[in-house]
Enzyme design. Structure first.
Site, mmCIF file in Angstrom:
data_model
loop_
_atom_site.group_PDB
_atom_site.id
_atom_site.type_symbol
_atom_site.label_atom_id
_atom_site.label_comp_id
_atom_site.label_asym_id
_atom_site.label_seq_id
_atom_site.Cartn_x
_atom_site.Cartn_y
_atom_site.Cartn_z
ATOM 1 N NE ARG A 58 -2.353 -0.157 14.334
ATOM 2 C CZ ARG A 58 -2.674 0.427 15.478
ATOM 3 N NH1 ARG A 58 -2.503 -0.203 16.611
ATOM 4 N NH2 ARG A 58 -3.144 1.643 15.481
ATOM 5 C CB THR A 59 -3.959 -1.587 7.442
ATOM 6 O OG1 THR A 59 -3.116 -0.608 8.046
ATOM 7 C CG2 THR A 59 -4.607 -0.989 6.205
ATOM 8 C CE LYS A 86 13.705 -11.317 -12.517
ATOM 9 N NZ LYS A 86 14.831 -11.077 -13.404
ATOM 10 N NE ARG A 108 -0.138 -1.814 3.910
ATOM 11 C CZ ARG A 108 -0.029 -1.589 5.224
ATOM 12 N NH1 ARG A 108 0.900 -2.181 5.923
ATOM 13 N NH2 ARG A 108 -0.856 -0.771 5.828
ATOM 14 C CG HIS A 136 -1.424 3.968 4.470
ATOM 15 N ND1 HIS A 136 -2.612 3.403 4.049
ATOM 16 C CD2 HIS A 136 -1.145 3.374 5.665
ATOM 17 C CE1 HIS A 136 -3.023 2.527 4.954
ATOM 18 N NE2 HIS A 136 -2.138 2.497 5.938
#
Ligand SMILES: [Zn+2]
Ligand SMILES: [Zn+2]
Lengths: 318, 435
Positions: A58-59, A86, A108, A136
């Protein structure tokens, strides 16, 4: 024009004028989205990298649409795993990104602080699209935009946020943004979901939904991480829905014009009953529409195209 | 070893002997000789060190550091670690066993001691594992390890979660009269947390570790100390609740001792602002109220010792997202001046700070030193209490640079470190290498 920051890392540190500038800019951007040709050339020639270390369709889609409507060249990079393994350090990641010479990076990441760490090392503007349980900011800005659009103001309103405050970046950013523009904010949820120090961020704690409902103009219900059930913040989705969910019956405890929001995606029947989510008091789809406009505004402001060439470059806050 | 050295005119501060006065100190044959006005008179002295204006302290003893050898020599070695130690005024250090392989067998202990002898700087007292492989299941072979040179046991960094195993280990340890050093952390309560559970972690969105994760384990160790009569030493105490538990245990007469680190009594979790991974430590930095309790604990002797928990890491371990970054910071070269800030602030007496860095750790480890009575080890640290200096990480002797104190202005500087009657560090330089 108040906006002079390189990055948008969080709501913390923004002053009210900057928040208002994003909202005002978003209002003009929303007009673009309602035209027949939904595209303007303001970011033509700019490269935006959407770097998602954590899945969020969605974002990411919301940012991507915003980028396309502004004619930016959008590149999607999705990295697997919740943290860099790592051997590949954060600096390596930063250097690789820099080699692509992007203008804006939308990041994100599951680890709080990662956008700030990259922003300090990269000349590109960094937009925090969600970092762990930290912030956010574009979600908070779109929430404010949605509320302001419907009620005409933020100052003087009482907004409730209910659910897993402790693990919610949306809650943190919402509290900070709403308080910055003069709203009163109540937060509630089962005890394990109310983190220490939330009052220092400016919220008041009103644990019970029944007590919160009559007091608020707007109620933001947070998404519950059903995956987290192993972490035992609550015994079952059934119990949560029964005791902490927003049913149509509970909604009637609120004021008649009470507006219901949710950052999505909704666990239907858990946080919010379907008839409430789809009902006349719900702003959930308006939030999605606002999201594109707000993200267009943020990208536009961070691209620097609105500034005179000699404008002072401000350092990113938060 | 150790020709005659006369340290002339310094302020000798030796809490264990109850001495704090200007005096000459004669070292001979690797031991403390005479102390007094004319200590060097008539003796053929090989070297005279003018100590006017300096403090003459028993050599500092760190009962908790990480030298990283074997296994992580890119972070630190016994050589580089003991260089850092003597630069920080430490004449002896006890090194934790979380090496690769871990120090759970005599060959590893002997290898560490061989490296220490080759370095010829600070004394090194290896700490053996409580359980084989630090797996928390079966206790290590203490008899063998003690015979090889281990002076205490710990699974530092890997708490012994099984209380039954810990109980048996404590019981067995009594036979050797050694302390078991407990890294107190209930892993279930700590979860995947990275910062103290409080307002700062909430604001920054960092996954929280409740104070209870430490305190629940301290409480368990106190109960087990009562049950077994064994010597339990609580590593890096960081919360007010832990200090209270240790105080209660001591009031009851249990053989419980404790240490605190300079970073826990200097910094608070506010230092996390900006997500600087240099301040990511375990246990995490706590709020001001906990820091104050730790300081009071040191002042009152509830916390016996100041220990560095010197934890070197390379940039590949620290230049990472906060969640992924390694825990720990280096500390050997900043410990003394940070401790002296407590004195300057009027919170802890000078003699208490010196005792916490010398006599008390010696007693906990059961090793000689930490005192300047005739016949004691000629381990001495000379300090200029007035000299101010700025911490410049690139100029430190440790192989790693992970300190959050870069740029800090500190007062109090080690001018000379003498081990067994040999000057091994003087005026900013390590002056003797090799056995
Ligand atoms: Zn430890
Ligand atoms: Zn340690």
């Amino acid at each position: 024009m108040a906006w002079a920051r390189k990055d948008l890392l969080g709501i913390a540190g923004l002053d009210p004028a900057e928040i208002v500038e994003v909202l005002d800019t978003a209002a003009t951007m929303k007009d673009i989205s309602s035209r027949e040709i939904k595209k303007v050339p303001v970011l033509r020639g700019k490269t935006v990298v959407n770097l998602f270390f954590e899945a969020s369709t969605r974002t990411r889609v919301s940012f991507e649409i915003a980028e396309k409507r502004l004619s930016a060249d959008a590149v999607n990079v999705s990295a697997s795993g919740s943290s860099v393994s790592k051997g590949e350090t954060l600096l390596d990641t930063a250097r690789n990104l820099q080699a692509m010479n992007p203008d804006i990076i939308v990041l994100r990441h599951s680890c709080p602080g990662t956008p700030a760490m990259l922003a300090a090392r990269l000349p590109a503007a960094v937009v925090n699209a969600g970092d762990g349980a930290h912030e956010h900011p574009t979600q908070a800005l779109l929430d404010l935009f949605t509320i302001r659009e419907r009620l005409g103001r933020i100052a003087g309103l009482t907004v409730g946020i209910f659910g897993d405050i402790a693990h919610s970046r949306v809650a943190r950013s919402d509290v900070l943004a709403l308080r910055a523009l003069g709203a009163r904010v109540l937060v509630g949820g089962p005890p394990g979901m109310i983190p220490p120090g939330i009052v220092e961020l400016g919220a008041e704690v009103a644990p019970r939904l029944e007590a919160m409902l009559p007091a608020v103009d707007v109620l933001i219900m947070l998404r519950i991480q059903l995956e987290r059930q192993g972490g035992a913040l609550f015994p079952s989705a059934r119990e949560y829905a029964t005791h902490f969910g927003l049913s149509a019956d509970r909604l009637r405890l609120g004021r008649p014009g009470l507006l219901v929001m949710h950052p999505g995606p909704v666990n239907r029947g858990v946080e919010v009953a379907p008839e409430v989510a789809d009902g006349p008091q719900s702003l959930i789809l308006d939030q999605v529409t606002s999201g594109v406009a707000v993200r267009m505004a943020v990208l536009y402001l961070l691209s620097g195209v609105h500034r005179a060439p000699a404008a002072e470059e401000g350092r990113g806050g938060a | 070893m150790g020709a005659r050295i006369l340290i002339r005119g310094g302020r000798v501060i030796d809490p264990a002997s109850g001495i704090d006065r200007v005096a000459d100190l004669l070292l001979e044959g690797g031991q403390v000789g005479a102390l007094g006005e004319a200590a060097g008179e008539g003796a053929a002295v090989a070297q005279v060190i003018e100590a006017r204006g300096l403090w003459v302290l028993p050599g500092l003893i760190d009962l908790h550091c990480h030298l990283r050898e074997p296994g992580h020599e890119y972070k630190e070695t016994v050589l580089t670690g003991t260089r850092a130690a003597v630069a920080g005024g430490f004449t002896a250090v006890a090194c934790m066993p979380n090496t690769v392989p871990p120090n759970d067998s005599a060959p590893v202990t002997r290898a560490i001691l061989r490296k220490a002898a080759e370095a010829g700087l600070a004394r090194v007292y290896p700490i053996g594992c409580i359980t084989a492989g630090q797996r928390g299941e079966r206790m290590a072979e203490y008899a063998d390890l003690v015979a090889a040179g281990c002076r205490a046991f710990s699974d530092d960094g890997r708490p012994v979660m099984d209380a039954g195993v810990m109980r048996r280990a404590l019981e067995y340890s009594r036979h050797f009269d050694v302390a078991l050093i407990s890294h107190c952390e209930d892993l279930r309560l700590a979860g995947d947390g990275v910062a103290h559970e409080g307002a700062v972690a909430t604001r920054l969105g960092l996954k929280p570790i409740p104070a209870a994760a430490e305190e629940a384990m301290v409480a368990r160790e106190v109960v087990l100390a009562r049950q077994t009569g064994a010597r339990v030493h609580i590593a890096h105490v960081s919360t007010a609740g832990s200090v209270a538990l240790v105080a209660a245990a001591k009031a009851e007469g249990l053989a419980v001792t404790a240490e605190a680190t300079p970073h826990h009594f200097t910094l608070t979790d506010d230092a996390l602002e900006g997500y600087d991974t240099a301040v990511k430590v375990n246990p995490p930095l706590r709020p001001a109220a906990d820091r104050a309790a730790v300081r009071r604990g040191i002042a009152e002797g509830v916390i016996d010792a100041i220990a560095t928990d010197h934890a070197p890491h390379g940039t590949v371990d620290k230049e990472l997202e906060f969640d992924a970054a390694a825990n720990g910071m280096i500390g050997l070269e900043t410990a003394l001046p940070l401790a002296l800030r407590l004195v300057a602030d009027g919170e802890v007496s000078l003699s208490r700070v010196v005792e916490a860095l010398t006599w008390r750790p010696a007693r906990i480890l059961g090793v000689p030193g930490g005192r300047l009575a005739p016949g004691d080890l000629a381990d001495v640290t000379l300090v200029d209490p007035e000299e101010e200096w700025t911490v410049e990480p690139e100029r430190l002797f440790s192989r790693s640079r992970n300190t959050p104190f870069a740029g800090w202005r500190l007062r109090g500087r080690v001018r000379a470190t003498i081990v067994g009657g040999r000057v091994v560090f003087r005026d900013g330089a390590v002056v003797a290498v090799g056995p």
